[in-house]
Enzyme design. Structure first.
Site, PDB file in Angstrom:
ATOM      1  CG  HIS A 371      -1.937   1.129   1.087  1.00  0.00           C
ATOM      2  ND1 HIS A 371      -3.128   0.983   0.421  1.00  0.00           N
ATOM      3  CD2 HIS A 371      -1.868   2.422   1.476  1.00  0.00           C
ATOM      4  CE1 HIS A 371      -3.766   2.147   0.415  1.00  0.00           C
ATOM      5  NE2 HIS A 371      -3.017   3.034   1.052  1.00  0.00           N
ATOM      6  CB  ALA A 372       1.070   4.053  -2.395  1.00  0.00           C
ATOM      7  CG  HIS A 401      -1.872  10.851  -2.880  1.00  0.00           C
ATOM      8  ND1 HIS A 401      -2.971  11.566  -2.426  1.00  0.00           N
ATOM      9  CD2 HIS A 401      -1.432  10.127  -1.819  1.00  0.00           C
ATOM     10  CE1 HIS A 401      -3.175  11.273  -1.145  1.00  0.00           C
ATOM     11  NE2 HIS A 401      -2.261  10.402  -0.752  1.00  0.00           N
ATOM     12  CD  GLU A 402       1.519   7.824  -1.481  1.00  0.00           C
ATOM     13  OE1 GLU A 402       1.910   8.402  -0.455  1.00  0.00           O
ATOM     14  OE2 GLU A 402       0.467   7.151  -1.510  1.00  0.00           O
ATOM     15  CG  HIS A 405       1.762  12.417   1.714  1.00  0.00           C
ATOM     16  ND1 HIS A 405       0.808  13.076   2.447  1.00  0.00           N
ATOM     17  CD2 HIS A 405       1.122  11.342   1.182  1.00  0.00           C
ATOM     18  CE1 HIS A 405      -0.353  12.423   2.366  1.00  0.00           C
ATOM     19  NE2 HIS A 405      -0.187  11.370   1.598  1.00  0.00           N
ATOM     20  CD  GLU A 429      -3.553  11.407   3.048  1.00  0.00           C
ATOM     21  OE1 GLU A 429      -3.292  11.078   1.876  1.00  0.00           O
ATOM     22  OE2 GLU A 429      -2.916  10.987   4.038  1.00  0.00           O
ATOM     23  CG  HIS A 530      -6.568   3.522   4.770  1.00  0.00           C
ATOM     24  ND1 HIS A 530      -6.631   2.916   3.530  1.00  0.00           N
ATOM     25  CD2 HIS A 530      -5.792   4.611   4.603  1.00  0.00           C
ATOM     26  CE1 HIS A 530      -5.937   3.623   2.647  1.00  0.00           C
ATOM     27  NE2 HIS A 530      -5.413   4.657   3.268  1.00  0.00           N
ATOM     28  CE1 TYR A 540      -5.665   9.108   2.186  1.00  0.00           C
ATOM     29  CE2 TYR A 540      -6.849   7.865   3.854  1.00  0.00           C
ATOM     30  CZ  TYR A 540      -5.672   8.175   3.207  1.00  0.00           C
ATOM     31  OH  TYR A 540      -4.508   7.556   3.583  1.00  0.00           O
TER      32      TYR A 540
HETATM   33  N1  ASP Z   1      -2.065   7.466  -1.140  1.00  0.00           N
HETATM   34  C1  ASP Z   1      -3.030   6.455  -1.179  1.00  0.00           C
HETATM   35  C2  ASP Z   1      -3.745   6.477   0.136  1.00  0.00           C
HETATM   36  O1  ASP Z   1      -3.623   7.527   0.721  1.00  0.00           O
HETATM   37  C3  ASP Z   1      -2.302   5.253  -1.418  1.00  0.00           C
HETATM   38  C4  ASP Z   1      -2.975   4.355  -2.362  1.00  0.00           C
HETATM   39  O2  ASP Z   1      -4.077   4.647  -2.744  1.00  0.00           O
HETATM   40  O3  ASP Z   1      -2.381   3.329  -2.677  1.00  0.00           O
HETATM   41  O4  ASP Z   1      -4.015   5.513   0.831  1.00  0.00           O
HETATM   42  N1  SER Z   2      -5.248   6.553  -0.981  1.00  0.00           N
HETATM   43  C1  SER Z   2      -6.424   6.349  -0.245  1.00  0.00           C
HETATM   44  C2  SER Z   2      -6.867   4.917  -0.368  1.00  0.00           C
HETATM   45  O1  SER Z   2      -6.194   4.102  -0.897  1.00  0.00           O
HETATM   46  C3  SER Z   2      -7.482   7.289  -0.698  1.00  0.00           C
HETATM   47  O2  SER Z   2      -7.630   7.269  -2.086  1.00  0.00           O
HETATM   48  O3  SER Z   2      -7.902   4.556   0.051  1.00  0.00           O
HETATM   49 ZN    ZN Z   3      -1.775   9.929   1.191  1.00  0.00          ZN
END
Ligand code: ASP
Ligand code: SER
Ligand code: ZN
Length: 633
Positions: A371-372, A401-402, A405, A429, A530, A540
């Protein structure tokens, strides 16, 4: 997600989190003359540690206490982050053991400092010291109670949950597959039986987590109660420079602003799915079958654009995944391209160590957390990302996105330790998502050579529909994950009800149903990163509002007068400078001040979402004419 403890991005994601993971205002929320105590006063401190004992209960004592806390947290957070990185990039019995141990130690330090901070509740101190004292009390994602063994048990559970998710595999067509493989198949298959098998198959990894999860909730709630909160969810809601109940109401208000758009989209998509698959698979009324939407959690639907494209003239002239593949992109080129966007706005290049130390593809021969996430290991320069990048449109976006951060972390690196964090977690985010809104425009893709030409107005609706499938579709998901957790933490949802409550939230917020009955032992929440990763999720939802506020403001600053969805701030150094000024503030001030610094407005405001999608909403309304939209929850 970003992945550190407060600043060292790893602890937040890993459930322990440090002060920086949460935000509080200066003890009272008094900017508008209102003064509200944010949290109940603590009882007698349970641990008068050696460190606390030294400082007098005076303003000077408070300043000294805070300074010492920052020194201790900075040192331990770096050690923790390096161990967490090691575990996340090589999951073994021993790295899990090491991580549990350091996470327990970090939680114990946080709890000690939160209790120590309470000694200064009645002392008049400068605003920045008060803010830091509050951050010490609020900045723990999962607190442990102050009794021997509790932090250790909690840490073992959280490391095990995260690792169980990350090594999860299931059998599909006679072969064991990982989540990254399953996600690509989910995006590409148009066979409902395969979609169902993928949806149900991935959810076989999580029933084993349920007992751990229930125990974790008990321990964290015990810890949160000791810190003066009703429960862990109340503690999470306290991190937004306003009262927890006011924050919950604020998310309701924002959802009401965007709900009509979502219902319009839901209605249109349901009808197109019905055209494609027929009544037996997807009726043209009621909820949508969750596995038909091209994403394992139905959280972004852009992958099924081809299925729902307008019947007349809806073909988009390009597919980003196809363009990336045809242009010979690999993971490194994707990340370099993302960096290039930030650099074009006048921000610095990433340090050499970013390239040496990041993990940007899935390594062979060891288990990792795919997971990123984005990390800041030393609270200064050692920034990295960790992702199992695939060459496709989704990951092109995720790279931006990453990196958001990482650019935020770098911008606030000169703040004191307790202010090294996002203005609130939604800001963290939203940074990269804001950049992503420009980076997905055909104008920009053409500038960097991915598109040969820029499509004309005829492609506005196809483009907006594709964006809405990702952004508008996400919003109820962004809300429902923590609505589930709030209910779990406050006891409304018992362990026996975990799965039914999750399914009920899918129906209520998203208008979705699983493809078939769920097994007795199902724990579907555990199949979303998560939840076992203990990363709060309302961030998010907020980011999906903030990114449009940022985008609208940036486009105004750039003098853009055309439609918002065609605006790109690529190469705009003036916007970059103002954006960076907001990022440099970190968590030093209540978030409305950061919002104001960049956008000129102080509120959460979904009108920017409405502005961006206005032409699409008119079009969707016309498409839905005569249909009976909505679903019974
Ligand atoms: N950045 C995304 C998230 O915040 C990571 C993903 O979607 O893989 O979880
Ligand atoms: N990165 C977050 C997730 O994977 C929101 O898009 O759920
Ligand atoms: Zn993120």
């Amino acid at each position: 997600m970003k992945s550190t403890l407060m600043t060292a991005a790893a602890v937040c994601a890993l459930s322990i989190a440090s002060a920086g993971c949460v935000t509080v205002v200066d003890g009272s929320w008094d900017d508008d003359g209102v003064s509200v105590e944010l949290i109940e006063p603590l009882g007698a401190p349970t641990s008068a540690s050696a460190a606390d004992a030294g400082q007098a209960v005076t303003a000077d004592g408070a300043a000294a206490f805070v300074a010492q806390a920052e020194t201790r947290l900075a040192a331990l957070s770096e050690e923790a982050a390096r161990i967490q990185w090691t575990r996340a990039t090589n999951i073994t019995h021993d790295t899990m053991w090491l991580e549990s141990r350091i996470n327990a130690e970090y939680t114990e330090l946080q709890v000690e400092l939160a209790n120590g901070a309470a000694r200064f509740n009645d002392v008049e101190v400068p605003a920045d010291v008060r803010r830091k004292l509050n951050l010490l009390r609020l900045g723990i994602v999962l607190p442990a109670p102050n009794r021997p063994g509790a932090a250790g048990e909690l840490a073992e559970i959280t490391t095990r949950l995260d690792s169980t998710y990350s090594v999860g595999k299931f059998e599909f067509k006679g072969r064991q597959i990982t989540l990254d493989e399953a996600s690509v198949l989910m995006a590409e298959t148009r066979d409902p039986a395969e979609m169902e098998a993928l949806y149900e198959g991935w959810r076989t990894v999580s029933p084993v987590m349920a007992a751990d999860y229930a125990r974790m909730v008990e321990i964290a709630n015990e810890g949160a109660t000791e810190l003066g909160f009703a429960d862990t969810g109340a503690m999470w809601r306290a991190g937004y420079d306003m009262e927890p109940d006011a924050f919950a109401a604020e998310t309701d208000r924002l959802w009401e602003q965007v709900r009509p758009f979502y219902e319009n989209l839901h209605c249109y998509v349901r009808s197109r799915l019905n055209d494609r698959y027929g009544d037996a698979v997807q009726p043209d009324s009621g909820p949508i079958r969750a596995d038909l939407l091209g994403n394992m959690w139905s959280q972004q639907w852009g992958n099924i654009y081809d299925v729902v494209a307008p019947a007349e003239g809806g073909a988009s002239s390009y597919d980003l995944t196809e363009r990336l593949v045809a242009s010979g992109y690999d993971a490194r080129k994707m990340v370099e391209t993302g960096e290039g966007f930030y650099v074009s706005m006048g921000l610095e290049e990433l340090p050499e160590t970013f390239w040496e130390r990041s993990m940007i593809t899935r390594p062979e021969g060891r288990e990792v957390v795919c997971h990123a996430s984005a990390w800041d290991l030393d609270n200064l320069e050692d920034i990295r990302i960790k992702m199992c990048t695939q060459v496709n449109g989704d990951d092109f976006y995720t790279v931006h996105h990453e990196l958001g951060h990482n650019y935020y972390q770098r911008a606030y690196k000169d703040q004191p330790f307790l202010f090294k964090n996002g203005a609130n977690d939604g800001f963290h985010e939203a940074i990269g998502d804001f950049i992503g809104l420009s980076a997905l425009t055909p104008t920009y893709l053409n500038q960097i050579g991915l598109l040969q030409s820029v499509p004309g107005e005829a492609e506005d609706i196809p483009f907006l529909l594709k964006m809405a499938l990702d952004k508008i579709a996400f919003m109820p998901f962004g809300l429902m994950v923590d609505r589930w957790r709030w209910g779990v933490f406050n006891g409304e949802t018992s362990p026996a009800e975990y799965n039914d409550a999750w399914t009920a939230n899918m129906l209520r917020y998203q208008g979705l149903v699983p493809p078939g009955p769920r097994p007795e032992n199902a724990f579907d929440p555990g199949a979303k990163y998560h939840i076992p990763g203990n990363t709060p999720y309302t961030r998010y939802f907020l980011a999906h509002i903030y990114q449009f506020q940022f985008h609208r403001a940036a486009c105004q600053q750039a003098g853009w007068t055309g439609p918002l969805h065609r605006c790109s701030v690529y190469g705009n150094e003036a916007v970059g400078a103002r954006f960076n000024a907001m990022m440099e503030m970190g968590q030093s001030r209540p978030w409305p001040e950061a919002m104001q610094a960049f956008t000129g407005q102080r509120e959460n405001d979904a009108s920017a979402v409405a502005d961006y999608f206005a032409p699409l909403n008119v079009w969707l309304t016309a498409q839905n004419r005569g249909k009976s939209c909505g679903w019974e929850a």
